[in-house]
Design a protein around this motif. Structure first.
Motif, PDB file in Angstrom:
ATOM      1  N   ALA A 153       0.770  -1.209   0.066  1.00  0.00           N
ATOM      2  CA  ALA A 153      -0.076  -0.076  -0.121  1.00  0.00           C
ATOM      3  C   ALA A 153       0.768   1.315  -0.132  1.00  0.00           C
ATOM      4  O   ALA A 153       0.649   2.210  -0.889  1.00  0.00           O
ATOM      5  N   GLY A 154       1.948   1.070   0.713  1.00  0.00           N
ATOM      6  CA  GLY A 154       2.831   2.424   0.632  1.00  0.00           C
ATOM      7  C   GLY A 154       3.520   2.583  -0.676  1.00  0.00           C
ATOM      8  O   GLY A 154       3.562   3.779  -1.059  1.00  0.00           O
ATOM      9  N   ALA A 155       3.973   1.552  -1.159  1.00  0.00           N
ATOM     10  CA  ALA A 155       4.687   1.489  -2.565  1.00  0.00           C
ATOM     11  C   ALA A 155       3.733   2.380  -3.427  1.00  0.00           C
ATOM     12  O   ALA A 155       4.018   3.171  -4.422  1.00  0.00           O
ATOM     13  N   ALA A 156       2.269   1.764  -3.585  1.00  0.00           N
ATOM     14  CA  ALA A 156       1.363   2.195  -4.350  1.00  0.00           C
ATOM     15  C   ALA A 156       1.003   3.629  -3.934  1.00  0.00           C
ATOM     16  O   ALA A 156       0.581   4.301  -5.283  1.00  0.00           O
ATOM     17  N   LEU A 157       1.122   3.990  -3.127  1.00  0.00           N
ATOM     18  CA  LEU A 157       0.772   5.363  -2.543  1.00  0.00           C
ATOM     19  C   LEU A 157       1.554   6.399  -3.187  1.00  0.00           C
ATOM     20  O   LEU A 157       1.710   7.525  -3.688  1.00  0.00           O
ATOM     21  N   LEU A 158       3.127   5.872  -3.147  1.00  0.00           N
ATOM     22  CA  LEU A 158       4.150   6.643  -3.400  1.00  0.00           C
ATOM     23  C   LEU A 158       4.430   6.393  -5.127  1.00  0.00           C
ATOM     24  O   LEU A 158       5.060   7.185  -5.711  1.00  0.00           O
ATOM     25  N   GLY A 159       3.941   5.611  -5.570  1.00  0.00           N
ATOM     26  CA  GLY A 159       4.267   4.833  -6.995  1.00  0.00           C
ATOM     27  C   GLY A 159       3.964   6.187  -7.948  1.00  0.00           C
ATOM     28  O   GLY A 159       4.891   6.259  -9.006  1.00  0.00           O
ATOM     29  N   PRO A 160       2.767   6.598  -8.130  1.00  0.00           N
ATOM     30  CA  PRO A 160       2.440   7.785  -8.852  1.00  0.00           C
ATOM     31  C   PRO A 160       3.630   9.018  -8.949  1.00  0.00           C
ATOM     32  O   PRO A 160       3.843   9.516 -10.184  1.00  0.00           O
ATOM     33  N   GLY A 161       3.810   9.414  -7.823  1.00  0.00           N
ATOM     34  CA  GLY A 161       4.866  10.659  -7.625  1.00  0.00           C
ATOM     35  C   GLY A 161       6.186   9.995  -8.005  1.00  0.00           C
ATOM     36  O   GLY A 161       6.740  10.793  -8.869  1.00  0.00           O
ATOM     37  N   VAL A 162       6.662   8.821  -7.847  1.00  0.00           N
ATOM     38  CA  VAL A 162       7.692   8.224  -8.401  1.00  0.00           C
ATOM     39  C   VAL A 162       7.756   8.343 -10.076  1.00  0.00           C
ATOM     40  O   VAL A 162       8.763   8.699 -10.922  1.00  0.00           O
ATOM     41  N   ALA A 163       6.641   8.039 -10.511  1.00  0.00           N
ATOM     42  CA  ALA A 163       6.595   7.697 -11.912  1.00  0.00           C
ATOM     43  C   ALA A 163       6.382   8.972 -12.882  1.00  0.00           C
ATOM     44  O   ALA A 163       6.927   9.272 -13.689  1.00  0.00           O
ATOM     45  N   ALA A 164       6.015  10.138 -11.976  1.00  0.00           N
ATOM     46  CA  ALA A 164       5.884  11.352 -12.822  1.00  0.00           C
ATOM     47  C   ALA A 164       6.701  12.556 -12.119  1.00  0.00           C
ATOM     48  O   ALA A 164       6.619  13.784 -13.174  1.00  0.00           O
ATOM     49  N   TYR A 165       7.408  12.415 -11.191  1.00  0.00           N
ATOM     50  CA  TYR A 165       8.001  13.748 -10.699  1.00  0.00           C
ATOM     51  C   TYR A 165       9.074  13.997 -11.608  1.00  0.00           C
ATOM     52  O   TYR A 165       9.468  15.291 -11.612  1.00  0.00           O
ATOM     53  N   THR A 166       9.735  12.992 -12.661  1.00  0.00           N
ATOM     54  CA  THR A 166      10.815  13.593 -13.331  1.00  0.00           C
ATOM     55  C   THR A 166      10.218  14.530 -14.548  1.00  0.00           C
ATOM     56  O   THR A 166      11.020  15.176 -15.001  1.00  0.00           O
ATOM     57  N   ALA A 167       8.851  14.305 -14.702  1.00  0.00           N
ATOM     58  CA  ALA A 167       8.327  15.301 -15.822  1.00  0.00           C
ATOM     59  C   ALA A 167       8.226  16.767 -15.008  1.00  0.00           C
ATOM     60  O   ALA A 167       8.531  17.717 -15.810  1.00  0.00           O
ATOM     61  N   VAL A 168       7.902  16.749 -13.773  1.00  0.00           N
ATOM     62  CA  VAL A 168       8.051  18.182 -13.206  1.00  0.00           C
ATOM     63  C   VAL A 168       9.422  18.404 -13.129  1.00  0.00           C
ATOM     64  O   VAL A 168       9.850  19.780 -13.377  1.00  0.00           O
ATOM     65  N   LEU A 169      10.525  17.584 -12.883  1.00  0.00           N
ATOM     66  CA  LEU A 169      11.693  18.112 -12.814  1.00  0.00           C
ATOM     67  C   LEU A 169      12.259  18.707 -14.142  1.00  0.00           C
ATOM     68  O   LEU A 169      13.141  19.664 -14.146  1.00  0.00           O
ATOM     69  N   ILE A 170      12.067  18.128 -15.117  1.00  0.00           N
ATOM     70  CA  ILE A 170      12.587  18.561 -16.402  1.00  0.00           C
ATOM     71  C   ILE A 170      11.789  19.830 -17.066  1.00  0.00           C
ATOM     72  O   ILE A 170      12.258  20.724 -17.539  1.00  0.00           O
ATOM     73  N   ASP A 172      10.900  22.209 -14.829  1.00  0.00           N
ATOM     74  CA  ASP A 172      11.307  23.182 -14.043  1.00  0.00           C
ATOM     75  C   ASP A 172      12.705  23.868 -14.517  1.00  0.00           C
ATOM     76  O   ASP A 172      13.083  24.800 -14.091  1.00  0.00           O
ATOM     77  N   THR A 173      13.314  23.107 -15.764  1.00  0.00           N
ATOM     78  CA  THR A 173      14.520  23.754 -16.309  1.00  0.00           C
ATOM     79  C   THR A 173      14.265  24.867 -17.364  1.00  0.00           C
ATOM     80  O   THR A 173      12.904  24.829 -17.710  1.00  0.00           O
ATOM     81  N   ALA A 174      15.014  25.461 -17.853  1.00  0.00           N
ATOM     82  CA  ALA A 174      14.886  26.468 -18.853  1.00  0.00           C
ATOM     83  C   ALA A 174      15.191  25.808 -20.405  1.00  0.00           C
ATOM     84  O   ALA A 174      14.896  26.613 -21.320  1.00  0.00           O
ATOM     85  N   VAL A 175      14.905  24.551 -20.401  1.00  0.00           N
ATOM     86  CA  VAL A 175      14.995  23.955 -21.885  1.00  0.00           C
ATOM     87  C   VAL A 175      13.712  24.095 -22.386  1.00  0.00           C
ATOM     88  O   VAL A 175      12.808  23.671 -21.804  1.00  0.00           O
TER      89      VAL A 175
END
Length: 335
Positions: A153-170, A172-175
């Motif tokens: 349950a804990g991994a499923a709760l954090l899973g969507p964030g792990v899957a999509a946070y890299t999209a927020v990361l890139i 947030d760049t100037a590229v």
């Protein structure tokens, strides 16, 4: 000299009509000494694009594992939990390899900063990997089922964030190709993650347990496709690197593989499979195609962003357009 000279150019007779040849050459968007306006990120494609894909696969697989547990599909649950742990571990290895030293990864966790996608992502991984590890070990050994259920349950709760946070990361760049696509990019990455996780389930799980994987893969493929089309349509000329060069080649490959995989996944759940072809084979082939499509999308996004950072046009033209709009909005109307 024939014709009438003017300040803006020289008029000439062309085909019986007067034309005008401008004296000022057409503008070319170049930078000082041919240097890029932006410094592209010093990221290696294999490590960082692979990190994007594997993180998505891990997060999506944890969500699929929780669904498989709830619907009583232990074989699919074991596959998804094992895949989530393996993908998560390899993704961290790829990230640390790109960073150069493991200490740099742990240094990112010294402070939790909500406004920093890198800080939030590091803490997400720090919480996700232990949960995914416990869930996988409990599923494989059959021991401590309650602890395993809590970890799942804990991994499923954090899973969507792990899957999509890299999209927020890139985003947030100037590229340009990344930054301008920031509203839709998380949905592109989330859809790609669901497609990869569903593909893994189709590839490795038994046919009688693969329905949740099939549904997740199809939903992810549709989400990725719609979000990507909306993003590229909205950002206009900045979307050119997504359709040309190395990035465009990866994106096109991902679209073709995604269509093939989605078609096979849909057929594998119906009686429409051609006679003599085992349904399990169709499911496995379509699952592999969906995973490859997800990886191709991540690599395509990576290379398109790098191409947009190297070409000054994608930085200068939008800036000039914004300045022109701002100037026209503040222009004082004539009395």
């Amino acid at each position: 000299m024939s014709g009438v000279a003017q300040r803006s150019g020289v008029r000439r007779w062309r085909g019986g009509r007067r034309g005008e040849r401008p004296m000022v050459p057409k503008a070319e968007f170049t930078s000082y000494y041919g240097k890029p306006v932006l410094n592209p990120p010093v990221w290696e494609a294999r490590e960082i694009a692979g990190y994007f894909f594997l993180g998505g696969l891990a997060g999506g697989s944890s969500l699929l594992a929780a669904g498989a547990d709830l619907t009583g599909r232990p074989g699919l649950a074991r596959t998804a939990k094992t895949g989530a742990l393996a993908a998560g571990l390899v993704s961290v290895v790829a990230l640390v390899h790109d960073l150069g030293r493991p200490a740099r990864f742990f240094n990112m966790m010294r402070v939790f900063k909500v406004t920093s996608p890198m800080s939030v992502g590091s803490w997400l991984l720090g919480g996700y990997l232990p949960a995914a590890g416990v869930a996988a070990v409990c599923a494989l050994t059959g021991r401590l089922p309650r602890v395993g259920a809590t970890a799942t349950a804990g991994a499923a709760l954090l899973g969507p964030g792990v899957a999509a946070y890299t999209a927020v990361l890139i985003g947030d760049t100037a590229v340009p190709a990344w930054h301008d696509g920031y509203p839709e990019m998380p949905f592109v990455f989330a859809g790609s993650a669901a497609m990869a996780a569903g593909g893994l389930g189709l590839l490795a799980a038994r046919s009688d347990e693969s329905e949740p994987a099939r549904n997740l893969a199809l939903a992810g493929q549709v989400m990725e496709m719609l979000a990507f089309e909306r993003m590229t349509h909205r950002i206009g000329m900045i979307a050119e690197p997504y359709h040309s060069g190395r990035g465009g080649a990866y994106i096109r490959a991902g679209q073709v593989l995604g269509a093939i995989g989605a078609t096979g996944a849909a057929l594998s759940g119906t009686p429409l499979v051609p006679a003599g072809v085992p349904r399990r084979v169709v499911a496995a082939v379509s699952g592999a195609a969906l995973m490859a499509a997800s990886a191709a999308t991540r690599f395509g996004v990576f290379h398109a962003g790098m191409a947009s950072a190297r070409d000054p046009k994608y930085t200068l033209v939008p800036q000039r357009e914004r300045l022109a709009k701002r100037g026209s909005a503040h222009a004082v109307p004539p009395a």
